[in-house]
Design an enzyme around this catalytic site. Structure first.
Site, PDB file in Angstrom:
ATOM      1  N   ASP A  31      -7.349   1.740   0.466  1.00 54.64           N
ATOM      2  CA  ASP A  31      -7.001   0.334   0.704  1.00 54.64           C
ATOM      3  C   ASP A  31      -5.660  -0.028   0.076  1.00 54.64           C
ATOM      4  O   ASP A  31      -5.073   0.758  -0.685  1.00 54.64           O
ATOM      5  CB  ASP A  31      -8.119  -0.589   0.185  1.00 54.64           C
ATOM      6  CG  ASP A  31      -8.573  -0.236  -1.234  1.00 54.64           C
ATOM      7  OD1 ASP A  31      -7.879   0.534  -1.919  1.00 54.64           O
ATOM      8  OD2 ASP A  31      -9.637  -0.729  -1.647  1.00 54.64           O
ATOM      9  N   HIS A  78     -18.864  -3.716  -3.647  1.00 56.48           N
ATOM     10  CA  HIS A  78     -17.905  -3.341  -2.592  1.00 56.48           C
ATOM     11  C   HIS A  78     -17.455  -1.890  -2.770  1.00 56.48           C
ATOM     12  O   HIS A  78     -17.442  -1.361  -3.874  1.00 56.48           O
ATOM     13  CB  HIS A  78     -16.725  -4.327  -2.506  1.00 56.48           C
ATOM     14  CG  HIS A  78     -15.718  -4.255  -3.607  1.00 56.48           C
ATOM     15  ND1 HIS A  78     -14.930  -5.317  -3.976  1.00 56.48           N
ATOM     16  CD2 HIS A  78     -15.333  -3.251  -4.441  1.00 56.48           C
ATOM     17  CE1 HIS A  78     -14.124  -4.971  -4.942  1.00 56.48           C
ATOM     18  NE2 HIS A  78     -14.341  -3.726  -5.257  1.00 56.48           N
TER      19      HIS A  78
HETATM   20  P1  PGA Z   1     -12.478  -0.593 -11.038  1.00 52.07           P
HETATM   21  O1  PGA Z   1     -12.577  -1.109  -9.547  1.00 52.07           O
HETATM   22  O2  PGA Z   1     -12.447   0.900 -10.969  1.00 52.07           O
HETATM   23  O3  PGA Z   1     -11.173  -1.161 -11.559  1.00 52.07           O
HETATM   24  O4  PGA Z   1     -13.672  -1.102 -11.772  1.00 52.07           O
HETATM   25  C1  PGA Z   1     -13.467  -0.515  -8.672  1.00 52.07           C
HETATM   26  C2  PGA Z   1     -13.506  -1.264  -7.371  1.00 52.07           C
HETATM   27  O5  PGA Z   1     -13.302  -2.492  -7.354  1.00 52.07           O
HETATM   28  O6  PGA Z   1     -13.759  -0.627  -6.340  1.00 52.07           O
END
Ligand code: PGA
Length: 242
Positions: A67, A138
Site C-alpha cells: 500500500d 486491517h
Molecule cells: P504497525 O502497523 O506495524 O505500525 O503496528 C501495522 C498495520 O497498520 O498494518
C-alpha cells in the site's frame, strides 16, 4: 493457520527474517510482497544484516508493496516509498527495476490500480506476502467495512487508523485521508502469507483473526480461508488466544 509464538519482538523479527531468507534461497527469483509500519522494521534490520554477512542475495528478487498513502509524493519522509528505501532497499542488492509500490501521485488512480494488478500477474504472482495487522484488524489498508474490495483500489482511511498513524507525522491533520492498497483478493492470491504481530495492542485483532468469524469487520479474518498462512506473534500479541 500455522501459529508461531516467540518470546518478544526481537525473536519474531529474527524468525521472520529466516523465513523470508529461506524463500529467497530456495527461489532466488521469487516475488516478495512487503509491508510497512513499525512491525516489519526488525525483520528488515535482520535481512540487511544477513545480506551484509553474504547469507542472502536479493539480486533476482522482485518486490511489491501492499500500500501507499494517497496523495503523497515518493520523496515525502512519511511515504511508504521513502520508508522502504530507508529501511530496506538502500541497504540490499534488490534491483531498482524490480521494486514496485503503488504510486501515490498517480492520475487517473483507477489506471494505476489496474496496472498494479497487471504487474503482479506479469511477475508470476506473489510467492510470499509479509503482512502486519492494524489494531482494528486491517491488512494493507483494507479497513473494517460492510464490504471489502477484492483488488487494488483507492480507499478512505478510518479515523482510528489516521490517529494511530499520526505518530509519524507532525500532526493528525497532515495524515493523508486516503491510500492505495492491494485488495483482500490480491493478498489472498499470494502463495504463502506471513503475518507479524507484536504487542498487547494487537491481541484483540489477533484473537478475531484466528478464532473469530470470517467477516469484513475484521479483514484479517479472511486469512482463515487461505491454505498457507503463518502467524508469527510475540507473547503479548498472542495473549488472548485460547
Ligand atoms: P504497525 O502497523 O506495524 O505500525 O503496528 C501495522 C498495520 O497498520 O498494518
Amino acid at each position: 493457520m500455522r501459529i508461531i509464538i516467540g518470546e518478544n519482538y526481537d525473536e519474531i523479527s529474527k524468525k521472520a527474517a529466516l523465513i523470508v531468507a529461506a524463500q529467497v534461497i530456495l527461489q532466488p527469483d521469487c516475488v516478495l510482497g512487503l509491508a510497512t509500519g513499525s512491525t516489519p522494521l526488525g525483520l528488515y534490520r535482520e535481512l540487511i544484516a544477513m545480506y551484509q554477512r553474504g547469507e542472502v542475495d536479493f539480486s533476482k528478487v522482485t518486490t511489491f508493496n501492499l500500500d501507499e498513502y494517497y496523495p503523497i509524493t515518493p520523496d515525502h519522509p512519511q511515504s511508504y516509498h521513502y520508508f522502504m528505501y530507508q529501511n530496506l532497499f538502500n541497504h540490499i542488492n534488490v534491483q531498482p527495476e524490480n521494486i514496485h509500490l503503488p504510486n501515490g501521485t498517480a492520475e487517473p488512480v483507477e489506471a494505476e490500480c489496474s496496472n498494479y494488478e497487471r504487474m503482479i500477474a506479469a511477475a508470476g504472482g506473489i510467492d510470499l506476502q509479509v503482512l502486519g495487522i492494524g489494531v482494528n484488524g486491517h491488512i494493507g489498508f483494507n479497513e473494517p467495512n460492510p464490504y471489502l474490495h477484492a483488488r487494488t483500489h483507492l480507499t478512505d482511511l478510518k479515523e482510528e487508523t489516521i490517529k494511530v498513524n499520526s505518530r509519524f507525522f507532525q500532526s493528525e491533520a497532515e495524515v493523508p485521508r486516503q491510500a492505495l492498497t492491494m485488495g483482500i483478493g490480491t493478498i489472498l492470491k499470494a502463495r504463502r502469507i506471513l503475518l507479524l504481530a507484536s504487542g498487547e495492542n494487537k491481541a484483540q485483532a489477533i484473537k478475531k483473526t484466528v478464532q473469530g468469524l470470517v467477516t469484513t469487520e475484521c479483514p484479517a479474518s479472511f486469512l482463515q480461508t487461505h491454505p498457507d498462512v503463518t502467524l508469527l506473534l510475540d507473547r503479548e500479541a498472542a495473549a488472548l488466544l485460547g
